[in-house]
Design an enzyme around this catalytic site. Structure first.
Site, PDB file in Angstrom:
ATOM      1  N   GLU A 184       0.721  -3.347  11.478  1.00  0.00           N
ATOM      2  CA  GLU A 184       1.444  -2.954   9.715  1.00  0.00           C
ATOM      3  C   GLU A 184       2.863  -2.228   9.926  1.00  0.00           C
ATOM      4  O   GLU A 184       3.465  -2.560   8.889  1.00  0.00           O
ATOM      5  CB  GLU A 184       0.419  -2.043   9.048  1.00  0.00           C
TER       6      GLU A 184
ATOM      7  N   LYS B 228       0.708   0.891  -1.021  1.00  0.00           N
ATOM      8  CA  LYS B 228      -0.074   1.981  -0.494  1.00  0.00           C
ATOM      9  C   LYS B 228      -1.343   2.388  -1.101  1.00  0.00           C
ATOM     10  O   LYS B 228      -2.185   2.721  -0.294  1.00  0.00           O
ATOM     11  CB  LYS B 228       0.854   3.418  -1.085  1.00  0.00           C
TER      12      LYS B 228
HETATM   13  C1  AGP Z   1      -3.453   2.190   6.724  1.00  0.00           C
HETATM   14  O1  AGP Z   1      -2.245   2.527   7.221  1.00  0.00           O
HETATM   15  C2  AGP Z   1      -3.156   1.199   5.416  1.00  0.00           C
HETATM   16  N1  AGP Z   1      -2.063   1.698   4.670  1.00  0.00           N
HETATM   17  C3  AGP Z   1      -4.287   0.913   4.798  1.00  0.00           C
HETATM   18  O2  AGP Z   1      -5.344   0.325   5.772  1.00  0.00           O
HETATM   19  C4  AGP Z   1      -5.156   2.058   4.150  1.00  0.00           C
HETATM   20  O3  AGP Z   1      -5.793   2.712   5.071  1.00  0.00           O
HETATM   21  C5  AGP Z   1      -6.394   1.357   3.144  1.00  0.00           C
HETATM   22  O4  AGP Z   1      -5.573   0.503   2.224  1.00  0.00           O
HETATM   23  C6  AGP Z   1      -7.246   2.038   2.444  1.00  0.00           C
HETATM   24  O5  AGP Z   1      -6.624   2.999   1.560  1.00  0.00           O
HETATM   25  P1  AGP Z   1      -7.124   4.127   0.954  1.00  0.00           P
HETATM   26  O6  AGP Z   1      -7.624   5.213   2.133  1.00  0.00           O
HETATM   27  O7  AGP Z   1      -6.486   4.946  -0.011  1.00  0.00           O
HETATM   28  O8  AGP Z   1      -8.858   3.666   0.408  1.00  0.00           O
END
Ligand code: AGP
Length: 612
Positions: A492, A607
């Site tokens: 990522e 995010k």
């Molecule tokens: C992690 O680096 C990513 N940004 C992504 O995998 C994230 O963890 C996932 O979208 C879950 O988000 P949340 O913890 O806000 O549910």
């Protein structure tokens, strides 16, 4: 992280220092103090709790001096009480400190043998004792500090003043940041520029193992060994957003460096730091935590992305410590696979944002099926938090970088607490085991400071990654999810293809991938599986694979096989993931930054994924 403000100039040190400490409050703390040299004496005032407690004590205190130091302390070892607050004053010497002195037990033993009166539980106080001993002989503060530095092992930054020298201040930096603000006939030594930005825009960033000596308006820089250094003044002209980065190039880097505080903030509400027992705060269910933990037959974790990898760690922790079956699933699969949710199931969602659409759908489906639900999130009153029956909070502070870091480690720290509480309530954790695990968990924030202090090695290892075409991240047991998370960070942030794999799976296919273009990043802290992991690596090495390894202490076998060996402090098997993930975060960060990518906003990502 602790906050430091030192001042030497013509203004009122009390105002400068308190205002500066207020700018550092974001770093988290639970006690504070100030020491000012005033007419040949040192006036020191400290208070537990928030800065307002210290300000109340200072209302009627007026200083005529112009030299002082101040500190906000985040306690990880020993209670956050006044006696442990900085500055520490011994005889004519006062100092503030951030980081850890690894050989403090030996130092303490020697000091006590020499009749020293130790008044706190901190390693910082011992440094003040050593400098005070030296100054009786050298009558020279710079010499006394330099002689003391040679006795200390660890990663630490200190600012020191001597009441017999009211125009002199000295600082040493190794690990936690220290920056010198150079004003018109006044000088500031601060943990980040925010604390002095209103007085000057001229700053000098100290590097590791550098000393700054300011006396009679003259400033000099030395190496720890005493060699004179030339340092550049940097003009800092920050916009608001940059100020919010607190001196870090990106929010993600700031959030990586906030992990010591974030982990401490996650666990402290649930641990007794005096008795080292787990005493989890109520989760908000109708029944008590213990009634819930005794009555459930299984736990199901549902989450996405990095949060899902935290859930995988949770499976190992709760099954092995709590002897309770745990299932895990990604939310996007769970919500559509017509899941069987047996009665007496506790379904736990993990979501930093608390708004991830798939995870929100999963918790709604679980409730329709009669499951009791618990939300672990970083955002109180978020959609997922509001839908759950019970609540646990990461307490990480706002996480801006799209690539999740401090929320991940805070979650794993919370899962350590949850596993121990479940085990305790279900009668499968002895008092000794509990004390041992809690002691090691409480040590993690300081150990994270040590890992962060070695960032330059992770940055070097990152450069190595550029030459490879493919990446396999390997781990066994509780390190397997960390391998997956490390691979995700590379994908990522640096947009490079990486795959996380259980190390034991190599023979079942991935071994065919191995050649000299393949980097193998292995997470291998010393635990009961280390020998098996090393034998997996021998297979990869024999086929030309280049190995970057993360191990605990000096693991000679692992080092001999690796292009890069990154060492983390030893801890319990449950806490290792908190330490082993940081080199992976930093390697991917530095690689992406060196490639000129947008680290805080990687392409195609958001995010919070609030849509399917
Ligand atoms: C992690 O680096 C990513 N940004 C992504 O995998 C994230 O963890 C996932 O979208 C879950 O988000 P949340 O913890 O806000 O549910």
């Amino acid at each position: 992280m602790c906050g430091i403000v030192g001042y030497l100039g013509f203004q009122d040190p009390k105002k400068i220092i308190i205002d500066g400490l207020k700018k550092l409050e974001y770093r988290g703390y639970d006690s504070a103090g100030i020491a000012v040299v005033d007419k040949g004496q040192t006036k020191r005032i400290r208070a537990a709790g928030k800065l307002k407690n210290l300000e109340e004590k200072l209302i009627n205190e007026h200083f005529s001096g112009h030299l002082g130091i101040g500190h906000t302390r985040w306690a990880t070892h020993g209670a956050p009480v006044e006696k442990n607050a900085h500055p520490h004053q011994v005889g004519e010497i006062s100092l503030v400190h951030n980081g850890i002195i690894e050989n403090y037990l030996d130092i303490k033993k020697d000091l006590i043998a020499r009749g020293a009166k130790i008044t706190s539980d901190t390693d910082s106080e011992l440094v003040a004792h050593l400098i005070n001993e030296e100054i009786q002989v050298t009558k020279n503060l710079l010499l006394a500090v330099q002689k003391t530095l040679g006795k200390l092992i660890g990663a630490f930054s200190i600012v020191v003043i001597w009441e017999k020298s009211p125009d002199e201040i000295i600082a040493f930096k190794d690990g936690p940041p220290l920056i010198v603000g150079v004003g018109e006939k006044e000088f500031f030594i601060v943990s980040d520029v925010q604390a002095a930005l209103q007085y000057t825009k001229n700053f000098v960033y100290l590097e590791d193992r550098e000393v700054v000596h300011i006396q009679n308006n003259e400033i000099k820089y030395f190496s720890a060994l005493g060699a004179p250094l030339k340092k550049q003044i940097v003009q800092v002209d920050w916009n608001t957003e940059q100020v919010e980065k607190m001196g870090f190039k990106h929010f993600m880097l700031k959030e990586i460096y906030e992990q010591p505080r974030a982990v401490a903030a996650a666990i402290r509400p649930h641990l007794n730091t005096e008795t080292h027992q787990v005493e989890m705060q109520t989760l908000g269910f109708v029944k008590s935590n213990a009634e819930i933990f005794k009555s459930i037959d299984r736990i199901m974790f549902v989450a996405c992305g990095t949060s899902y990898y935290a859930a995988m760690v949770g499976k190992y922790l709760i099954e092995q410590a709590g002897n309770l079956p745990v299932e895990i699933d990604v939310a996007s699969e769970f919500r559509y696979r017509k899941p069987i949710v047996p009665k007496n199931t506790l379904l736990i969602t993990i979501s930093q944002s608390g708004e991830t659409a798939d995870t929100l759908a999963a918790i709604r489906l679980a409730k329709e099926k009669g499951a009791l639900t618990l939300s672990i999130t970083n955002v109180q009153k978020s959609s997922i938090d509001r839908e759950a029956h019970g609540h646990l909070y990461m307490n990480s502070g706002v996480e801006v970088g799209v690539a999740s870091t401090k929320a991940f480690t805070s979650t794993i720290a919370l899962l350590n607490v949850l596993a121990l509480q479940i085990a305790k309530d279900r009668g499968v954790l002895t008092a000794d085991q509990e004390k041992n695990y809690v002691t090691q968990l409480l040590a993690v924030p300081s150990q994270l400071e040590v890992v962060l202090a070695y960032d330059k090695y992770f940055s070097e290892a990152a450069k190595k990654l550029q030459e490879f075409k493919g990446f396999l991240y390997l781990g066994r047991g509780v390190s397997y999810p960390i391998a997956l998370e490390g691979a995700l960070k590379l994908k990522e942030l640096a947009y490079m293809h990486a795959e996380g794999y259980a190390a034991g799976e190599m023979k079942h296919g991935p071994l065919a991938l191995i050649d000299s273009n393949m980097a193998i990043v292995v997470v291998a802290p010393t635990d009961e599986l280390i020998e098996k992991t090393i034998s997996n690596l021998q297979e990869a090495k024999a086929r030309g694979g280049k190995i970057i390894s993360i191990g605990t202490g000096e693991n000679a076998a692992l080092q001999s096989m690796s292009e890069y060996y990154l060492s983390i402090p030893a801890s319990s098997w449950m806490a290792h993931p908190l330490l082993s993930v940081v080199p992976l975060q930093l390697m991917s960060y530095h690689l992406a930054d060196s490639l000129g990518y947008d680290v805080d906003q990687p392409r195609n990502l958001a995010k919070s994924v609030t849509v399917e």
